[in-house]
Design an enzyme around this catalytic site. Structure first.
Site, PDB file in Angstrom:
ATOM      1  N   GLY A 185      -3.788  -0.928   5.753  1.00  0.00           N
ATOM      2  CA  GLY A 185      -2.434  -1.267   6.212  1.00  0.00           C
ATOM      3  C   GLY A 185      -1.397  -0.521   5.402  1.00  0.00           C
ATOM      4  O   GLY A 185      -1.734   0.266   4.510  1.00  0.00           O
TER       5      GLY A 185
ATOM      6  N   LYS B 248       8.343   5.274   2.239  1.00  0.00           N
ATOM      7  CA  LYS B 248       7.021   5.325   1.600  1.00  0.00           C
ATOM      8  C   LYS B 248       7.220   5.294   0.093  1.00  0.00           C
ATOM      9  O   LYS B 248       7.964   6.109  -0.452  1.00  0.00           O
ATOM     10  CB  LYS B 248       6.280   6.605   2.010  1.00  0.00           C
ATOM     11  CG  LYS B 248       4.889   6.725   1.383  1.00  0.00           C
ATOM     12  CD  LYS B 248       4.097   7.849   1.995  1.00  0.00           C
ATOM     13  CE  LYS B 248       2.739   8.012   1.322  1.00  0.00           C
ATOM     14  NZ  LYS B 248       1.967   9.113   1.915  1.00  0.00           N
TER      15      LYS B 248
ATOM     16  N   GLY C  77       1.939  -0.116  -4.827  1.00  0.00           N
ATOM     17  CA  GLY C  77       2.981   0.012  -3.811  1.00  0.00           C
ATOM     18  C   GLY C  77       3.914   1.190  -4.031  1.00  0.00           C
ATOM     19  O   GLY C  77       4.867   1.386  -3.275  1.00  0.00           O
TER      20      GLY C  77
ATOM     21  N   ARG D   9      10.195   8.782   5.980  1.00  0.00           N
ATOM     22  CA  ARG D   9       9.477   9.547   7.002  1.00  0.00           C
ATOM     23  C   ARG D   9       9.958   9.170   8.401  1.00  0.00           C
ATOM     24  O   ARG D   9      10.401   8.042   8.628  1.00  0.00           O
ATOM     25  CB  ARG D   9       7.968   9.268   6.907  1.00  0.00           C
ATOM     26  CG  ARG D   9       7.378   9.522   5.552  1.00  0.00           C
ATOM     27  CD  ARG D   9       5.864   9.601   5.609  1.00  0.00           C
ATOM     28  NE  ARG D   9       5.215   8.319   5.884  1.00  0.00           N
ATOM     29  CZ  ARG D   9       3.902   8.134   5.761  1.00  0.00           C
ATOM     30  NH1 ARG D   9       3.116   9.136   5.397  1.00  0.00           N
ATOM     31  NH2 ARG D   9       3.362   6.956   6.005  1.00  0.00           N
TER      32      ARG D   9
ATOM     33  N   ASP E 157      -7.717   6.220   9.271  1.00  0.00           N
ATOM     34  CA  ASP E 157      -6.413   5.589   9.035  1.00  0.00           C
ATOM     35  C   ASP E 157      -5.333   6.643   8.789  1.00  0.00           C
ATOM     36  O   ASP E 157      -4.154   6.316   8.708  1.00  0.00           O
ATOM     37  CB  ASP E 157      -6.479   4.609   7.848  1.00  0.00           C
ATOM     38  CG  ASP E 157      -7.021   5.251   6.586  1.00  0.00           C
ATOM     39  OD1 ASP E 157      -8.124   5.825   6.651  1.00  0.00           O
ATOM     40  OD2 ASP E 157      -6.355   5.188   5.542  1.00  0.00           O
ATOM     41  N   ASN E 158      -5.735   7.897   8.693  1.00  0.00           N
ATOM     42  CA  ASN E 158      -4.762   8.974   8.517  1.00  0.00           C
ATOM     43  C   ASN E 158      -4.677   9.848   9.760  1.00  0.00           C
ATOM     44  O   ASN E 158      -4.248  11.006   9.687  1.00  0.00           O
ATOM     45  CB  ASN E 158      -5.125   9.834   7.305  1.00  0.00           C
ATOM     46  CG  ASN E 158      -4.940   9.084   5.994  1.00  0.00           C
ATOM     47  OD1 ASN E 158      -4.189   8.122   5.924  1.00  0.00           O
ATOM     48  ND2 ASN E 158      -5.640   9.518   4.956  1.00  0.00           N
TER      49      ASN E 158
ATOM     50  N   ASP F  52       0.351  11.589   6.702  1.00  0.00           N
ATOM     51  CA  ASP F  52      -0.144  11.257   5.366  1.00  0.00           C
ATOM     52  C   ASP F  52      -0.537  12.501   4.566  1.00  0.00           C
ATOM     53  O   ASP F  52      -1.722  12.797   4.357  1.00  0.00           O
ATOM     54  CB  ASP F  52      -1.317  10.266   5.433  1.00  0.00           C
ATOM     55  CG  ASP F  52      -0.812   8.832   5.629  1.00  0.00           C
ATOM     56  OD1 ASP F  52       0.390   8.670   5.912  1.00  0.00           O
ATOM     57  OD2 ASP F  52      -1.604   7.893   5.494  1.00  0.00           O
TER      58      ASP F  52
END
Ligand code: AMP
Ligand code: MG
Length: 494
Positions: free
Chosen positions: A96, A118, A131, A181, A257-258, A267
């Site tokens: 996630g 990001k 994070g 982004r 996931d990318n 990413d």
């Protein structure tokens, strides 16, 4: 009083967040953890232009607060989305947005554009992470996003980059940064995998309908909209990867996931552009098995598409339909690559033997480890008339006899379509970039920014925004990399 409106920035009512309408199963609403003492490192005029924002949007008094996660403009609705994925070929379970937040969506002349921070702090999906994103990797993502956009390669964009003295621990102590982004959608293959693997077919259908209705409406008109969705993603992914191969771009972490559902490069981590042409190049120092080697990228993309197909099976239902959609890759990828390769060679017509001509050229480049970007660019100056020699490209080769043999074939091929030197060079210069984000250029900009001087980041951005132009004042940025460039190691650490 709404000052953003005066500057042409969206008003509260113009910020929307269609993703939020999907429902709570898809995300967690939460505020950013702002960066202390933020400073602007760079902003992209091209990205702001795409949003319809004025060039000086960032000079608004609260802009730095907003894009360092310390404030919100009215109408922004920050949320972190949940997804899962396969990492290095292995199911990784729930992932996630562990350090990203979707602020909302802006209406632009070319449709909705999502705006995402990001490096904006921990979320419920951060797992062991802090994070944060460090300045080093944020500079790389910012510059490469805009370099790829200027190259015409489908990509997420980067609007701005903010730095902070906040310490962040990686292999050593670094400092934090935040990239903003932009993309029409940040939905990944992994979003679909998430709802399939967690046994939520209704959410899976909701997500597929959302992507079709908002981003790929042509699928709705097909007999099998979900199979059409898969086929559309197959085609877009094939096109994206063909463009990577043509320019010599290695993504470095092609985990599912990318992978963007819209076929955007997403990413930017341990990516790299090839300097010397080496098909076995692995740009990610953490990729010890070489899974994401340059020459394997087209195959890995197909592997990822299979994972997506698997996730969509509860919707597609018919295995033959899914396999047929996947099968389009077998022609879509080589067709896209050959179209790009013909353009890079300056060919206007098609001959069956063109693929062999391309293969022979790439074999030459690989054997002598010739600089990929320089070789293609210089090939544009190759004259059809043998009496005029071969131009500056020949100097790049060690095995001149092998080059000359290939050049004779190329010359005959050009003569067969009555190619004109001047016209061909102009066309080739529009597809063979002179300026790419070589690792050492990024490294120099990073070191200076880490020492507090962001000027090189901004200068490099301006160079990379015009990759196909001759820029006599920036000739050094197009030169062969220095010896120390070989020792740069780029890992997953970001
Ligand atoms: P990546 O390999 O960068 O694509 O990241 C894989 C997953 O790890 C994603 O879910 C990211 O959001 C998460 N992640 C990466 N770095 C961090 C970090 N520093 N803090 C929190 N989550 C992270
Ligand atoms: Mg990622």
């Amino acid at each position: 009083m709404n000052a953003p409106y005066e500057l042409g920035l969206p008003t509260a009512a113009q910020w929307i967040n269609r993703y939020a309408s999907l429902g709570e199963a898809f995300y967690t609403r939460l505020p950013a953890q702002g960066l202390p003492e933020p400073r602007w490192v760079a902003t992209s005029d091209a990205a702001a232009h795409g949003l319809g924002w004025p060039r000086d949007w960032w000079a608004r008094s609260d802009a730095l607060s907003v894009f360092s996660g310390n404030a919100l403009w009215p109408g922004m609705d920050p949320l972190a989305t949940v997804y899962s994925g396969h990492q290095f070929g292995v199911w990784a379970g729930q992932l996630g947005d562990g350090r990203a937040l979707l602020l909302g969506e802006v209406q632009t002349p070319s449709g909705g554009m999502e705006v995402q921070l990001k490096g904006s702090g921990r979320t419920p999906y951060s797992r062991m992470g802090d994070g944060r994103a460090v300045l080093r990797s944020s500079i790389r993502e910012f510059l490469c996003s805009q370099a790829m956009h200027a190259l015409g390669i489908p990509t997420t964009q980067a609007l701005c980059l903010v730095a902070s003295p906040l310490p962040v621990l990686r292999e050593s102590v670094e400092t934090a940064a935040m990239v903003t982004r932009l993309a029409p959608s940040f939905v990944r293959f992994g979003h679909f995998e998430h709802f399939c693997h967690h046994g939520q077919p209704q959410a899976l259908r909701r997500l597929a309908d959302f992507v079709i209705d908002h981003h790929l409406p042509e699928c709705r008109r097909q007999a099998h909209p979900y199979a059409a969705l898969l086929e559309t993603v197959v085609r877009r992914t094939a096109e994206m990867v063909a463009q990577w191969q043509a320019v010599g771009f290695c993504h470095g972490v092609m985990n599912t996931d990318n992978m963007s559902i819209l076929g955007l490069t997403i990413d930017y981590g341990p990516f790299g552009f090839l300097d010397a042409f080496d098909p076995a190049h692995v740009c990610n120092h953490s990729d010890t098995q070489g899974r994401y080697t340059y020459h394997r990228q087209p195959q890995i993309a197909l592997w990822n598409l299979h994972a997506l197909a698997q996730a969509l099976m509860p919707l597609i239902e018919d295995t033959d339909l899914a396999l047929a959609a996947l099968e389009t890759y077998r022609s879509a990828y080589p067709d896209a690559l050959m179209r790009l390769m013909r353009a890079k060679l300056g060919l206007r017509t098609r001959e069956d033997s063109d693929a062999e001509l391309v293969d022979a050229w790439l074999t030459l480049l690989a054997r002598d480890r010739v600089d990929h970007t320089l070789a293609w660019r210089r090939l544009g100056q190759f004259p059809v008339d043998a009496a005029r020699g071969a131009g500056p490209v020949r100097d790049l080769f060690i095995d001149r006899a092998a080059f000359d043999a290939w050049a004779a074939r190329y010359r005959q091929r050009l003569a067969r379509e009555s190619s004109h030197d001047g016209e061909r060079r102009a066309a080739m210069d529009r597809v063979n970039p002179k300026y790419i984000l070589r690792n050492h250029l990024a490294e120099i900009a990073i070191r200076q920014a880490q020492a507090g001087d962001d000027g090189e980041v901004r200068r490099l951005l301006r160079v990379l925004e015009r990759p196909y132009d001759e820029q006599p004042e920036n000739e050094a940025d197009a030169a062969l990399p220095p010896d120390w460039a070989h020792s740069i190691e780029v890992s997953c650490s970001s």
